[in-house]
Scaffold this motif. Structure first.
Motif, short mmCIF file in Angstrom:
data_model
loop_
_atom_site.label_atom_id
_atom_site.label_comp_id
_atom_site.label_asym_id
_atom_site.label_seq_id
_atom_site.Cartn_x
_atom_site.Cartn_y
_atom_site.Cartn_z
N LEU A 97 0.83 -1.20 0.00
CA LEU A 97 0.00 0.00 0.00
C LEU A 97 0.87 1.26 0.00
O LEU A 97 0.56 2.24 -0.71
N SER A 98 1.95 1.25 0.77
CA SER A 98 2.84 2.42 0.81
C SER A 98 3.50 2.65 -0.55
O SER A 98 3.64 3.80 -1.00
N LYS A 99 3.89 1.58 -1.25
CA LYS A 99 4.46 1.70 -2.59
C LYS A 99 3.46 2.32 -3.55
O LYS A 99 3.80 3.18 -4.36
N ILE A 100 2.20 1.84 -3.44
CA ILE A 100 1.15 2.36 -4.32
C ILE A 100 0.96 3.86 -4.08
O ILE A 100 0.84 4.65 -5.03
N MET A 101 0.94 4.28 -2.82
CA MET A 101 0.72 5.70 -2.49
C MET A 101 1.87 6.58 -2.97
O MET A 101 1.66 7.65 -3.54
N ILE A 102 3.12 6.10 -2.76
CA ILE A 102 4.30 6.88 -3.21
C ILE A 102 4.31 6.98 -4.73
O ILE A 102 4.54 8.07 -5.30
N ALA A 103 4.05 5.85 -5.40
CA ALA A 103 4.03 5.85 -6.86
C ALA A 103 2.93 6.76 -7.38
O ALA A 103 3.10 7.46 -8.39
N ILE A 151 11.67 15.98 -17.15
CA ILE A 151 11.33 15.81 -15.73
C ILE A 151 10.14 14.87 -15.56
O ILE A 151 10.15 13.97 -14.71
N SER A 152 9.11 15.09 -16.41
CA SER A 152 7.92 14.24 -16.31
C SER A 152 8.27 12.79 -16.66
O SER A 152 7.76 11.84 -16.04
N PHE A 153 9.17 12.62 -17.66
CA PHE A 153 9.59 11.26 -18.05
C PHE A 153 10.28 10.57 -16.88
O PHE A 153 9.99 9.40 -16.56
N THR A 195 10.19 6.65 -12.58
CA THR A 195 10.39 6.39 -11.15
C THR A 195 9.14 5.74 -10.55
O THR A 195 9.22 4.76 -9.79
N ALA A 196 7.97 6.31 -10.88
CA ALA A 196 6.71 5.74 -10.39
C ALA A 196 6.52 4.32 -10.90
O ALA A 196 6.07 3.44 -10.15
N TYR A 197 6.88 4.11 -12.17
CA TYR A 197 6.73 2.79 -12.77
C TYR A 197 7.60 1.76 -12.05
O TYR A 197 7.15 0.65 -11.74
#
Length: 628
Positions: free
Chosen positions: A9-15, A36-38, A43-45
């Motif tokens: 859940l914490s990974k999902i929230m940070i991503a 920057i967006s890339f 990073t989220a991926y």
């Protein structure tokens, strides 16, 4: 929620935070906003998709290529390659959210089943020789040891009450909600809960052989015996997934040559969406869960089913065969009528009881019990000492004994005929015991097994839910069998059958089209239980032979639980079929939409994870037993 789920859940929230920021920045036009967006998208991926990528890579090394991790990895990496960063991250993010919800739903289902079967004790209070009590592991308690059971505790091992009295909750074993009172000398079974009082038990079975352990083993190992439906789904998923992968490859490579104006990227995107849709999660999770929840729910009502294959067969039973004694009847012989000739009932019973004084046969016990109850009402002591001599057993006929130096004969009509005694033939159904003294006929006693009160209603209920024939098999005489069959309402009754003849009769009735179930006591009828399509043992609580021989064990003598078990089995099959139809139907629709360009990856994720979650929720309905 456990630590593992909290971490996910914490990974999902940070991503999700990185993902939202990346989308906002991508909409702004300032120098290096795209870069920057890339970076934020990637990073989220990595945060949310790392575990999926590693699982896919690990499975590929083991030769397991075509699973949901591989499909999600290929689809999202492909989306990144063609520049669809938001959808690549969004699909992986939504997929992980769906997996978390799905895991929570499955765990809730399993916890509900565990709560139903919360009969595994953590400890036993061992009473030592000096009278002190030590808390020990149930595995360390030996047969013959004494254990203490306090109020509110689960009885850890089978035993006999040697001190105290209490009310026991046996609902986890039998499904019976009414507490059962126990006193000194009563047998008690592990898994029962002491509602009040303090008990001391002498242990009669080791923990591994106790009732609770056997029940838990049955429920936990039931998943190993898969139903035809589950086996079909496993095979289907194994064939289906490679087919859709190659179909996706074809969708990406062939149409661009046929429709050059659309371009490669369009068809690659459609192929990637096609892959996401094709994940077989709903098949491989929701369908087995439907059967697992059905087995768990059946255990709650006192019906132990050894595998989902038997659950599926139970839903299709068309013919029921019933043993008579202990199944349709109570299995306890009683004096049902007395016919004196020239003497009163007490005198007739007294002579019969004296003749049977040294016998432990069920018929002898029933006669002595009847006489004892009669004398108890008259406040007189029963004492035959010094009055009996010269006991002789006449094979196939009865007993000859001298009472006060006068011959008393107790037995069947052959005994009367062989001794030239004139007697009045009794035509009642049951076991007839004739009594004579000094060559004078004193009368007859009819002994029979009491029919269970609800048998006729249960047999009618079976007919109402689709059973076509109810048949009785018994070793008793034709007269007894006909009398019982008329009272309970079976369609056919076969009498005077030896155990092997019962097996032969089952083989005669068996056919390939209709499922046949045999219901017996699980001890004398073990060969028949094994030969039938489904063997159902009645009164299996505490009976090792019943649990071993049968495919299904009714943990008390309640015939109505067979009806409830069938209803639950039918509901399980309906839920499994609903899940199959829903999962396949939705996936086919979305596969078609993806192929022709009307489906996006977001919709594809719903078709995969969303359908799985809905199927799991539907399967959880099976845990309800209130209206079964």
């Amino acid at each position: 929620m456990n630590e593992k789920k909290k971490k996910i859940l914490s990974k999902i929230m940070i991503a999700a935070i990185f993902y939202i920021i990346a989308i906002i920045i991508s909409k702004l036009n300032f120098p290096k906003s795209n870069i920057i967006s890339f970076v934020l998208f990637i990073t989220a991926y990595i945060i949310v998709g790392r575990d999926v990528l590693l699982k896919a890579f690990s499975n590929i090394k083991r030769g397991k290529v075509f699973d949901e991790n591989f499909l999600m990895s290929i689809a999202t990496i492909g989306a990144i390659i063609i520049g669809e960063y938001p959808e690549a991250v969004g699909v992986m993010l939504f997929y992980m959210v769906g997996e978390l919800l799905q895991s929570l739903a499955v765990n809730k289902s399993r916890k509900s089943i565990s709560d139903m079967m919360n009969i595994r004790p953590d400890y036993a209070n061992l009473v030592k020789e000096d009278g002190s009590v030590e808390m020990v592991d149930p595995y360390d308690v030996e047969i013959g040891n004494t254990i203490l059971i306090k109020t509110g505790e689960i009885i850890p091992l089978d035993g006999v009450v040697v001190s105290g009295k209490a009310m026991l909750d046996t609902s986890a074993l039998t499904g019976e909600s009414v507490p059962r009172g126990v006193h000194i000398g009563d047998k008690v079974y592990s898994g029962s809960v002491n509602k009040d009082g303090l008990l001391k038990l002498e242990v009669t079975k080791e923990f591994s052989e106790s009732t609770a352990s056997k029940i838990l083993d049955l429920v936990e190992n039931a998943a190993a015996k898969k139903s035809k439906t589950e086996n079909f789904i496993s095979k289907f998923a194994g064939v289906y997934t490679p087919i859709v992968v190659f179909a996706a490859i074809a969708l990406a490579l062939i149409p661009p040559f046929l429709f050059p104006d659309t371009g490669f990227s369009t068809w690659i995107y459609r192929a990637l969406t096609f892959l996401v849709v094709s994940c077989p999660c709903a098949f491989v999770i929701a369908i087995p869960l439907s059967f697992f929840s059905g087995i768990g729910a059946s255990s709650k009502i006192g019906v132990l089913i050894k595998g989902s294959n038997y659950l599926e067969l139970l839903s299709r039973v068309k013919t029921f065969l019933f043993d008579k004694t202990g199944t349709l009847t109570k299995g306890v012989f009683e004096v049902v009528s007395i016919h004196p000739a020239g003497v009163n009932e007490e005198k007739l019973l007294e002579n019969a009881a004296m003749a049977e004084e040294y016998s432990s046969h069920p018929i002898a016990i029933s006669i002595k019990k009847a006489y004892g109850e009669l004398k108890k009402e008259g406040n007189e002591n029963i004492n035959f000492s010094g009055r009996l001599s010269e006991l002789k057993e006449v094979a196939g006929q009865g007993i000859s004994i001298r009472v006060d130096n006068e011959e008393v004969l107790v037995g069947n009509d052959k005994l009367m005929l062989s001794n030239n005694i004139e007697f009045e033939k009794c035509m009642e159904a049951g076991t007839i015991v004739y009594v004579a003294r000094g060559k004078t006929f004193l009368g007859s006693i009819v002994i029979n097994d009491r029919i269970k009160e609800d048998v006729r209603d249960v047999l009618q209920a079976l007919k109402n839910i689709g059973v076509e024939k109810n048949i009785m098999l018994t070793g008793d005489t034709k007269a007894v069998a006909d009398a019982v069959s008329a009272k309970v309402g079976v369609d056919y009754a076969y009498s005077e059958l030896l155990p092997q003849q019962k097996v032969e009769k089952v083989e005669e009735i068996l056919d390939d089209k209709n499922i046949l179930a045999f219901v017996g006591d699980g001890i004398n009828d073990a060969p028949v239980l094994a030969r039938a399509d489904i063997g159902i043992a009645m009164g299996g609580i505490g009976s090792d032979a019943a649990i071993e021989a049968a495919d299904i064990v009714i943990m008390d003598d309640n015939l109505n639980n067979i009806v409830r078990g069938i209803r639950l089995a039918k509901r399980t099959m309906n839920i499994a079929k609903q899940n199959i139809a829903f999962a396949i139907g939705v996936k086919l629709i979305f596969l078609l939409l993806a192929a022709i360009g009307f489906g996006t990856m977001w919709e594809a994720v719903f078709a995969d994870v969303g359908v799985t979650v809905l199927c799991v929720i539907n399967a959880m309905r099976n845990l309800q037993t209130k209206n079964i």
